[in-house]
Structures are given as C-alpha cells and as structure tokens.
Design a protein around this motif. Structure first.
Motif: not given
Length: 125
Positions: A3, A5, A22, A95, A114-117, A119
């Motif tokens: 995860h 963020v 992040c 990201y 993996y990547w964040g959502q 900003t």
C-alpha cells in the motif's frame, strides 16, 4: 499487501515549493528502492526520479534537474519528493512506486511493481 499513499499535493504559484510524501506499508520498505512519476491527462506517465533502498543514490530526470530532490526516511517508511522553483509544466498527478529490481545505483532503468493513487500538484503561472 503493498500500500502506497501519496500526500502533499496542492495548488502553488510558479516559483513556489511543494514537498510530497509517500507512506508505504505491506513490504520491507528499507530493502526496496522507490520511484516518483507524474502524469498529465492525455499523456503517458513520466518517470521523474528514483532513490535506492538506503538513500545512497538518487537520480532525477534532466527537466527537473536540481529543482527536485528525492529523499527517504526508512524509520518512517516514507519517501519524499521536494520540488522547488516550480513551473507551470510541472503540473501533474504525482505517483510514488515500489521498485521491483532493487538497484544499487539510481537511474531510469529500474522496474516498478506497485503504485500509489497519486496526488495532484497544480502550478499556476
């Protein structure tokens, strides 16, 4: 479960500064490099920079040169992107990403799993 963020995105005037964070979880953060990317609508995601697992090596693309600095705090499972002297063309969703390949030298060659959502950073001219 990995995860990521991101936070810290905002509206800023040209010439201003923003520091993105992040926060990572679900993996051993201190053993993986991290990357930052950005994307504007209608364009492909663009690699911005990379930091190795221990922070000993960093790399930024030429267009952000000495304006952007990537750092990390492994005790906080956090990677940062400090952006100074922002330009309108820096406007994008930013990201963070977890590196797959565990490089020891930072560069554009790392692969990411993996990547964040994301900003949003908006720079007004």
């Amino acid at each position: 479960h990995v995860h990521l963020v991101e936070s810290g995105g905002c509206l800023v005037q040209a010439g201003g500064s923003v520091k993105l964070s992040c926060v990572a979880s679900g993996f051993t953060f201190s053993t993986y490099g991290m990357g930052w990317f950005r994307q504007v609508p209608g364009k492909e995601r663009q690699f911005v920079g990379h930091i190795t697992f221990n922070g000993g090596s960093t790399y930024n693309i030429k267009s952000v040169g000495g304006r952007f600095t990537i750092s990390r705090d492994n005790a906080k499972n956090t990677v940062y992107l400090e952006m100074n002297n922002l330009r309108h063309e820096d406007t994008a969703v930013y990201y963070c990403a977890e590196e797959r390949s565990q490089e020891v030298v930072a560069g554009p060659w790392a692969d990411y799993d993996y990547w964040g959502q994301g900003t949003q950073v908006t720079v007004s001219s």
